[in-house]
Design a protein around this motif. Structure first.
Motif, PDB file in Angstrom:
ATOM      1  N   ARG A 164       0.874  -1.158  -0.123  1.00 42.57           N
ATOM      2  CA  ARG A 164      -0.068   0.027  -0.024  1.00 42.57           C
ATOM      3  C   ARG A 164       0.875   1.111   0.002  1.00 42.57           C
ATOM      4  N   THR A 165       1.640   1.295   0.897  1.00 42.47           N
ATOM      5  CA  THR A 165       2.627   2.633   1.081  1.00 42.47           C
ATOM      6  C   THR A 165       3.705   2.683   0.371  1.00 42.47           C
ATOM      7  N   GLU A 200      -1.127   4.479  -1.194  1.00 42.51           N
ATOM      8  CA  GLU A 200      -1.441   5.109   0.028  1.00 42.51           C
ATOM      9  C   GLU A 200      -0.320   5.871   0.848  1.00 42.51           C
TER      10      GLU A 200
END
Length: 179
Positions: free
Chosen positions: A98-99, A133
């Motif tokens: 995600r990150t 994200e």
């Protein structure tokens, strides 16, 4: 540099093949090419390296295209001739899917003769995990990642480093039956 960087040779091998060979040890690799890189495409086709076509509108636009097409992924620049599989493995293991992770080196790990792009006390490296994200830095430890070949001088330096670093290992392998 007036030529496609991925096909320029360091230590007698195109930088793309050096990077691809290390990344391939970790997992599936696709090389992103566009109409702006015909020699890179030609090298990939000749070597049987899988490619994916990007629009060729710039790094950010092509990265977003790849994210939409494939979801989160690891990205490495073809102009990092001293990338190691362990570097790719390290960022891959830290990536949560995600990150985004931007690969960096603390400046005290950067060899004195190198002058990489710096940001907030780090050398920014062309090895990243692309997520959806946010973003954070991921510290790497291989000091030779600071040599991102962008100029003729850096290409020459990479050639000198390759001769110094790789010949002893090649001689050792030959002496001990490793070819």
């Amino acid at each position: 540099m007036g030529r496609e960087k991925p096909v320029l040779k360091v230590g007698g091998r195109p930088m793309l093949l050096r990077v691809y060979g290390e990344a391939e040890k970790v997992g599936e690799v696709l090389v992103a090419v566009s109409r702006n890189a015909p020699k890179t495409r030609e090298l990939c086709l000749r070597e049987g390296i899988p490619i994916v076509e990007t629009p060729g509108r710039g790094y950010v636009e092509d990265t977003l295209f790849l994210l939409r097409e494939f979801g989160p992924f690891l990205s490495v620049s073809a102009d990092l001739p001293f990338l190691k599989a362990s570097d790719v493995m390290a960022i891959g293991e830290a990536f949560d899917g995600r990150t985004s992770l931007t690969g960096v080196l603390p400046l005290d790990r950067v060899p004195k003769d190198l002058h990489p792009l710096t940001y907030r006390g780090y050398a920014v490296i062309g090895l990243n995990a692309v997520g959806t994200e946010g973003e954070k830095f991921f510290e790497l430890s291989n000091p030779l990642l600071a040599l991102n070949v962008n100029t003729p001088g850096e290409l020459k330096l990479a050639g000198r480093i390759a001769r110094l670093v790789e010949k002893p290992f090649k001689a050792f392998r030959e002496l001990h039956g490793g070819g």
